[in-house]
Design a protein around this motif. Structure first.
Motif, PDB file in Angstrom:
ATOM      1  N   ILE A   1       4.281  -0.568  -2.328  1.00 21.19           N
ATOM      2  CA  ILE A   1       5.413  -0.593  -3.248  1.00 21.19           C
ATOM      3  C   ILE A   1       6.441   0.435  -2.796  1.00 21.19           C
ATOM      4  N   ALA A   2       7.725   0.041  -2.839  1.00 20.82           N
ATOM      5  CA  ALA A   2       8.787   0.948  -2.405  1.00 20.82           C
ATOM      6  C   ALA A   2       8.948   2.095  -3.382  1.00 20.82           C
ATOM      7  N   ARG A   3       9.364   3.220  -2.871  1.00 19.09           N
ATOM      8  CA  ARG A   3       9.636   4.389  -3.700  1.00 19.09           C
ATOM      9  C   ARG A   3      10.976   4.962  -3.301  1.00 19.09           C
ATOM     10  N   SER A   4      11.635   5.604  -4.251  1.00 12.45           N
ATOM     11  CA  SER A   4      12.908   6.246  -3.965  1.00 12.45           C
ATOM     12  C   SER A   4      12.666   7.596  -3.295  1.00 12.45           C
ATOM     13  N   GLU A   5      13.681   8.081  -2.649  1.00 12.49           N
ATOM     14  CA  GLU A   5      13.587   9.363  -1.959  1.00 12.49           C
ATOM     15  C   GLU A   5      13.586  10.501  -2.976  1.00 12.49           C
ATOM     16  N   THR A   6      12.733  11.488  -2.741  1.00 16.23           N
ATOM     17  CA  THR A   6      12.659  12.633  -3.636  1.00 16.23           C
ATOM     18  C   THR A   6      13.838  13.566  -3.359  1.00 16.23           C
ATOM     19  N   PRO A   7      14.531  14.038  -4.392  1.00 18.70           N
ATOM     20  CA  PRO A   7      15.647  14.966  -4.181  1.00 18.70           C
ATOM     21  C   PRO A   7      15.200  16.225  -3.433  1.00 18.70           C
ATOM     22  N   PRO A   8      16.094  16.837  -2.676  1.00 16.72           N
ATOM     23  CA  PRO A   8      15.754  18.058  -1.950  1.00 16.72           C
ATOM     24  C   PRO A   8      15.204  19.137  -2.888  1.00 16.72           C
ATOM     25  N   GLY A   9      14.182  19.830  -2.420  1.00 18.44           N
ATOM     26  CA  GLY A   9      13.589  20.906  -3.193  1.00 18.44           C
ATOM     27  C   GLY A   9      12.471  20.484  -4.113  1.00 18.44           C
ATOM     28  N   LEU A  10      12.302  19.169  -4.318  1.00 19.61           N
ATOM     29  CA  LEU A  10      11.244  18.675  -5.183  1.00 19.61           C
ATOM     30  C   LEU A  10      10.127  18.043  -4.348  1.00 19.61           C
ATOM     31  N   ARG A  11       8.969  17.932  -4.939  1.00 19.35           N
ATOM     32  CA  ARG A  11       7.848  17.239  -4.333  1.00 19.35           C
ATOM     33  C   ARG A  11       7.481  16.033  -5.176  1.00 19.35           C
ATOM     34  N   THR A  12       6.762  15.114  -4.552  1.00 17.87           N
ATOM     35  CA  THR A  12       6.379  13.874  -5.216  1.00 17.87           C
ATOM     36  C   THR A  12       4.871  13.826  -5.432  1.00 17.87           C
ATOM     37  N   ALA A  13       4.458  13.350  -6.581  1.00 14.75           N
ATOM     38  CA  ALA A  13       3.069  13.007  -6.848  1.00 14.75           C
ATOM     39  C   ALA A  13       3.029  11.562  -7.324  1.00 14.75           C
ATOM     40  N   ILE A  14       1.928  10.896  -7.051  1.00 12.99           N
ATOM     41  CA  ILE A  14       1.699   9.535  -7.524  1.00 12.99           C
ATOM     42  C   ILE A  14       0.423   9.536  -8.358  1.00 12.99           C
ATOM     43  N   LEU A  15       0.518   8.946  -9.546  1.00 19.26           N
ATOM     44  CA  LEU A  15      -0.629   8.806 -10.430  1.00 19.26           C
ATOM     45  C   LEU A  15      -0.881   7.321 -10.664  1.00 19.26           C
ATOM     46  N   VAL A  16      -2.132   6.881 -10.543  1.00 16.71           N
ATOM     47  CA  VAL A  16      -2.547   5.557 -10.987  1.00 16.71           C
ATOM     48  C   VAL A  16      -3.320   5.777 -12.277  1.00 16.71           C
ATOM     49  N   GLN A  17      -2.839   5.185 -13.360  1.00 15.82           N
ATOM     50  CA  GLN A  17      -3.323   5.545 -14.694  1.00 15.82           C
ATOM     51  C   GLN A  17      -3.442   4.323 -15.576  1.00 15.82           C
ATOM     52  N   LEU A  18      -4.508   4.268 -16.362  1.00 12.17           N
ATOM     53  CA  LEU A  18      -4.636   3.188 -17.333  1.00 12.17           C
ATOM     54  C   LEU A  18      -3.479   3.252 -18.327  1.00 12.17           C
ATOM     55  N   PRO A  19      -3.034   2.121 -18.852  1.00 10.51           N
ATOM     56  CA  PRO A  19      -1.804   2.086 -19.647  1.00 10.51           C
ATOM     57  C   PRO A  19      -1.957   2.774 -20.999  1.00 10.51           C
ATOM     58  N   SER A  20      -0.807   3.055 -21.601  1.00 12.09           N
ATOM     59  CA  SER A  20      -0.723   3.583 -22.967  1.00 12.09           C
ATOM     60  C   SER A  20      -1.471   4.891 -23.133  1.00 12.09           C
ATOM     61  N   GLY A  21      -1.256   5.811 -22.196  1.00 11.62           N
ATOM     62  CA  GLY A  21      -1.896   7.114 -22.304  1.00 11.62           C
ATOM     63  C   GLY A  21      -3.369   7.102 -21.959  1.00 11.62           C
ATOM     64  N   GLY A  22      -3.772   6.223 -21.062  1.00  7.60           N
ATOM     65  CA  GLY A  22      -5.169   6.121 -20.672  1.00  7.60           C
ATOM     66  C   GLY A  22      -5.564   7.111 -19.601  1.00  7.60           C
ATOM     67  N   ALA A  23      -6.789   6.975 -19.120  1.00 10.90           N
ATOM     68  CA  ALA A  23      -7.332   7.894 -18.116  1.00 10.90           C
ATOM     69  C   ALA A  23      -6.601   7.732 -16.787  1.00 10.90           C
ATOM     70  N   ILE A  24      -6.479   8.825 -16.065  1.00 12.82           N
ATOM     71  CA  ILE A  24      -5.926   8.804 -14.717  1.00 12.82           C
ATOM     72  C   ILE A  24      -7.043   8.411 -13.763  1.00 12.82           C
ATOM     73  N   LEU A  25      -6.776   7.409 -12.922  1.00 13.28           N
ATOM     74  CA  LEU A  25      -7.764   6.891 -11.987  1.00 13.28           C
ATOM     75  C   LEU A  25      -7.686   7.563 -10.631  1.00 13.28           C
ATOM     76  N   SER A  26      -6.469   7.792 -10.159  1.00  9.80           N
ATOM     77  CA  SER A  26      -6.248   8.417  -8.860  1.00  9.80           C
ATOM     78  C   SER A  26      -4.977   9.219  -8.900  1.00  9.80           C
ATOM     79  N   ALA A  27      -4.899  10.211  -8.014  1.00  6.23           N
ATOM     80  CA  ALA A  27      -3.696  11.042  -7.923  1.00  6.23           C
ATOM     81  C   ALA A  27      -3.563  11.578  -6.506  1.00  6.23           C
ATOM     82  N   VAL A  28      -2.328  11.725  -6.079  1.00  8.08           N
ATOM     83  CA  VAL A  28      -2.045  12.303  -4.777  1.00  8.08           C
ATOM     84  C   VAL A  28      -0.714  13.014  -4.848  1.00  8.08           C
ATOM     85  N   THR A  29      -0.529  14.015  -4.016  1.00  2.00           N
ATOM     86  CA  THR A  29       0.747  14.722  -3.968  1.00  2.00           C
ATOM     87  C   THR A  29       1.051  15.105  -2.538  1.00  2.00           C
ATOM     88  N   GLU A  30       2.315  15.402  -2.294  1.00  2.00           N
ATOM     89  CA  GLU A  30       2.724  15.833  -0.954  1.00  2.00           C
ATOM     90  C   GLU A  30       2.154  17.213  -0.646  1.00  2.00           C
TER      91      GLU A  30
END
Length: 242
Positions: A213-242
């Motif tokens: 899936i495409a992602r937008s570029e992170t603004p300078p000075g910030l870092r990106t994390a990706i969370l895969v999470q069950l919907p409606s405030g559910g449990a986080i399944l996976s996470a990664v960060t730069e």
């Protein structure tokens, strides 16, 4: 602090000593970046510069951010802005994220400071020992493998969730930011914040099948994390960060 839905009558204890210790520890400990493929524990702090009980929790997040096995994120909510100081980082989507968590976590309503561990455990944020115990006892994230590229995100194959999981992009500032507060309950104080979230964006859904899936570029000075999470405030399944 006046009550909203249930905010933090229980979170109005004074923890000045704890704040000083946490800040001293954080200042003496160098930050370490986590490798992308390490299994992380996600700790989300819901905080507000207008809440007198939040500074110790903000300091605790500084301490937790030094751990390479923890993805610490600070979400500033907006429901205390009426107390005389508008949180400089607050956004309605962060408040909505906290509200979505509360029924799933068995809470009667939102409060500050709240820390949520892996989307599964809720704790008051100014008690560092309780947070560290929650981190150590939280189940290891066992969801799909995530590869975070500069232009796209790849999610691997995994067990099909009961409902399509959300793929969240989180853009955050990895640095400690000192915020002078001029009005409200924390008037006259300069508050340290770390891992402040500036953007929360749903990229799409994951149903157990691999996808890119495409992602937008992170603004300078910030870092990106990706969370895969069950919907409606559910449990986080996976996470990664730069």
């Amino acid at each position: 602090m006046p009550a909203l839905t249930r905010p933090s009558r229980r979170a109005r204890l004074t923890h000045t000593v704890g704040l000083m210790v946490a800040l001293a520890t954080a200042a003496a400990t160098p930050a370490v970046a986590a490798p992308q493929n390490q299994r992380l524990t996600v700790v989300e702090l819901f905080t507000s510069q207008g809440c007198s009980s939040c500074p110790p929790a903000d300091a605790n997040l500084v301490t937790l951010s030094r751990r390479p096995d923890v993805l610490a994120l600070s979400f500033s909510v907006t429901y205390w802005d009426h107390l005389g100081w508008r949180d400089t980082f607050g956004k309605p989507e962060f408040t909505r994220r906290q509200y979505a968590y509360e029924p799933q976590l068995g809470e009667r309503g939102p409060f500050t400071p709240q820390m949520v561990v892996n989307g599964r455990i809720s704790r008051v944020g100014f008690n560092l020992a309780e947070i560290e115990h929650a981190i150590s006892s939280a189940p290891t994230l066992s969801g799909p493998h995530i590869t975070l590229g500069s232009r796209e995100v790849s999610i691997g194959r995994g067990a099909e969730p009961a409902a399509e999981a959300d793929i969240w992009l989180v853009a955050y500032d990895p640095n400690i930011v000192e915020v002078p507060v001029r009005r409200g309950e924390n008037s006259g104080r300069t508050l340290p914040h770390v891992r402040v979230v500036h953007r929360l964006e749903r990229l799409g859904g994951w149903d157990g099948m691999p996808l890119r899936i495409a992602r937008s570029e992170t603004p300078p000075g910030l870092r990106t994390a990706i969370l895969v999470q069950l919907p409606s405030g559910g449990a986080i399944l996976s996470a990664v960060t730069e």
